[in-house]
Design a protein around this motif. Structure first.
Motif, PDB file in Angstrom:
ATOM      1  N   HIS A 179      22.627 -35.074 -52.099  1.00  0.00           N
ATOM      2  CA  HIS A 179      22.747 -36.249 -52.967  1.00  0.00           C
ATOM      3  C   HIS A 179      23.286 -35.923 -54.351  1.00  0.00           C
ATOM      4  O   HIS A 179      23.817 -36.803 -55.032  1.00  0.00           O
ATOM      5  CB  HIS A 179      21.387 -36.944 -53.091  1.00  0.00           C
TER       6      HIS A 179
ATOM      7  N   HIS B  35      28.888 -42.920 -57.751  1.00  0.00           N
ATOM      8  CA  HIS B  35      28.646 -42.559 -56.352  1.00  0.00           C
ATOM      9  C   HIS B  35      27.425 -41.681 -56.129  1.00  0.00           C
ATOM     10  O   HIS B  35      27.146 -41.298 -54.998  1.00  0.00           O
ATOM     11  CB  HIS B  35      29.887 -41.853 -55.782  1.00  0.00           C
TER      12      HIS B  35
ATOM     13  N   TYR C 240      20.459 -35.575 -44.446  1.00  0.00           N
ATOM     14  CA  TYR C 240      21.386 -35.471 -45.561  1.00  0.00           C
ATOM     15  C   TYR C 240      20.644 -35.095 -46.832  1.00  0.00           C
ATOM     16  O   TYR C 240      19.842 -35.875 -47.357  1.00  0.00           O
ATOM     17  CB  TYR C 240      22.128 -36.795 -45.758  1.00  0.00           C
TER      18      TYR C 240
ATOM     19  N   THR D 170      27.022 -36.568 -53.642  1.00  0.00           N
ATOM     20  CA  THR D 170      27.236 -37.992 -53.378  1.00  0.00           C
ATOM     21  C   THR D 170      26.012 -38.514 -52.636  1.00  0.00           C
ATOM     22  O   THR D 170      25.571 -37.902 -51.667  1.00  0.00           O
ATOM     23  CB  THR D 170      28.481 -38.226 -52.499  1.00  0.00           C
ATOM     24  N   SER D 171      25.466 -39.631 -53.095  1.00  0.00           N
ATOM     25  CA  SER D 171      24.316 -40.216 -52.397  1.00  0.00           C
ATOM     26  C   SER D 171      24.754 -40.854 -51.089  1.00  0.00           C
ATOM     27  O   SER D 171      25.865 -41.400 -50.978  1.00  0.00           O
ATOM     28  CB  SER D 171      23.619 -41.246 -53.291  1.00  0.00           C
ATOM     29  N   TRP D 172      23.877 -40.755 -50.091  1.00  0.00           N
ATOM     30  CA  TRP D 172      24.159 -41.325 -48.767  1.00  0.00           C
ATOM     31  C   TRP D 172      22.844 -41.428 -48.002  1.00  0.00           C
ATOM     32  O   TRP D 172      21.992 -40.567 -48.172  1.00  0.00           O
ATOM     33  CB  TRP D 172      25.142 -40.429 -47.992  1.00  0.00           C
ATOM     34  N   PRO D 173      22.664 -42.469 -47.194  1.00  0.00           N
ATOM     35  CA  PRO D 173      23.575 -43.595 -46.969  1.00  0.00           C
ATOM     36  C   PRO D 173      23.510 -44.589 -48.127  1.00  0.00           C
ATOM     37  O   PRO D 173      22.530 -44.621 -48.876  1.00  0.00           O
ATOM     38  CB  PRO D 173      23.026 -44.221 -45.690  1.00  0.00           C
ATOM     39  N   LYS D 174      24.549 -45.376 -48.268  1.00  0.00           N
ATOM     40  CA  LYS D 174      24.563 -46.392 -49.305  1.00  0.00           C
ATOM     41  C   LYS D 174      23.708 -47.585 -48.872  1.00  0.00           C
ATOM     42  O   LYS D 174      23.611 -47.890 -47.673  1.00  0.00           O
ATOM     43  CB  LYS D 174      25.994 -46.866 -49.578  1.00  0.00           C
TER      44      LYS D 174
END
Length: 384
Positions: A9, A202, A6, A12-16
């Motif tokens: 970012h 997020h 991934y 949206t950042s991931w994983p949380k």
């Protein structure tokens, strides 16, 4: 389907962090009532979630009074509240060419409907602002100066503190869009002369989608974007004047805000300085790994210069969307391609017709993941 690497970012950042998901679950189980709308135990717990989140955000941003931090669903809503709540007919605004459409479109709407004047200060192809033109524009005494702290296309970092100081010297309010900087760059609203700070929950703050906020200086009063129930002064026909109620009509996203608190606490634990150092190192590795690929052009600051965790590039031979599609389908690597909601920045980078592939790293991105990306890009371009 291959495991996901991934690298999106900036969207949206991931994983949380696990703490974020745990905080949201606890809030759902123990604080799921309406905050500010009841005196029973669960409603009080919900109110405490909101206050404690304001408190940690205030710590992160150098805010003196937590009630000056109001919650929104995202940065876009925060920017709309700031812009539409402050400006009136005939006002003058200075912005920059790296602004996101979340700034440009509200400004253009008010230009059409209220006749406000807007001047966009140019940047060069590395995202550096023309400070001489900024100073000339400020000499016309605008009411508001808007600045994206970091370009979501170029990764360049604008001198926000200097811009804020110059704005205040001319009597203008300063709105800083921290969509790409909150969590990875030091932010102090007082030291940086920031009157309005719009931020997402997020992205770099590691919280869930549907969260964000706006810091509003105690010296500024905005017209609310929404009018309705607040749980306070309900006998009055007008929106309350007390903060934060004035700007938070309707039932809030208590579970999301609980997750945001946990995300901000994680950022404070790691520190924005260390997060920036980690992400900057990864961007330099990406740039070094792909800079010699024939026909590929990296956008934004040169290698070795400051930038947030974004590396965008274009190819003279390959379509940007096609590259992103191939990275996803053949290698399980998630990046973004297209216009990135910032056409003036594309104009500055001469990519208005092509768009760009944007790679963006995060706090948990590893060297192995970056090297996987580099290897995949080398293979894709070797096939051409």
């Amino acid at each position: 389907m291959k495991p996901v690497v991934y690298l999106d970012h900036a969207a949206t950042s991931w994983p949380k962090p696990p703490e974020v998901m745990k905080a949201m679950q606890i809030a759902m189980e123990e604080a799921a009532a309406n905050p500010g709308r009841g005196s029973h135990q669960m409603a009080v717990k919900a109110s405490r979630v909101l206050f404690e989140t304001r408190r940690v955000l205030s710590r992160l941003f150098g805010v003196h009074n937590p009630n000056d931090v109001v919650f929104t669903h995202n940065t876009t809503e925060a920017l709309n509240l700031a812009i539409k709540g402050l400006l009136h007919k005939g006002d003058r605004v200075v912005a920059t060419m790296v602004e996101h459409n979340s700034v440009r479109r509200p400004l253009e709407f008010l230009k059409r409907t209220l006749g406000i004047e807007v001047e966009y200060i140019p940047v060069n192809d590395q995202g550096e602002l023309d400070m001489l033109k900024l100073k000339a524009a400020l000499s016309k005494r605008p009411k508001l100066v808007v600045c994206s702290h970091s370009s979501n296309l170029l990764g360049s970092i604008l001198p926000a503190a200097e811009i804020g100081e110059l704005a205040h010297e001319q009597g203008a309010a300063f709105l800083l869009d921290a969509a790409q900087s909150a969590g990875c760059l030091d932010l102090d609203v007082n030291a940086m002369h920031v009157d309005l700070l719009a931020f997402p929950g997020h992205k770099g703050l590691l919280g869930p989608q549907g969260t964000g906020g706006l810091y509003i200086s105690p010296s500024i009063d905005l017209e609310p974007l929404l009018h309705g129930g607040t749980g306070s002064q309900s006998e009055e026909k007008e929106q309350p004047v007390v903060r934060p109620d004035r700007y938070e009509a309707g039932t809030p996203n208590t579970m999301g805000i609980a997750g945001l608190k946990a995300g901000v606490e994680k950022v404070l634990e790691l520190s924005p300085q260390q997060i920036y150092k980690h992400e900057w190192g990864l961007t330099q590795r990406i740039m070094e790994g792909i800079q010699n690929i024939k026909g590929l052009r990296i956008l934004g600051p040169e290698r070795g210069k400051p930038r947030t965790g974004i590396v965008s590039f274009v190819s003279a031979e390959r379509d940007s969307s096609g590259i992103a599609f191939q990275l996803d389908r053949e290698y399980g690597i998630a990046v973004r391609a297209g216009m990135h909601c910032t056409p003036l920045a594309h104009e500055a980078a001469d990519t208005l017709q092509t768009g760009a592939v944007r790679v963006s790293v995060g706090v948990d991105t590893s060297i192995d993941e970056v090297d996987t990306l580099i290897d995949a890009i080398e293979v894709i371009f070797d096939k051409t």
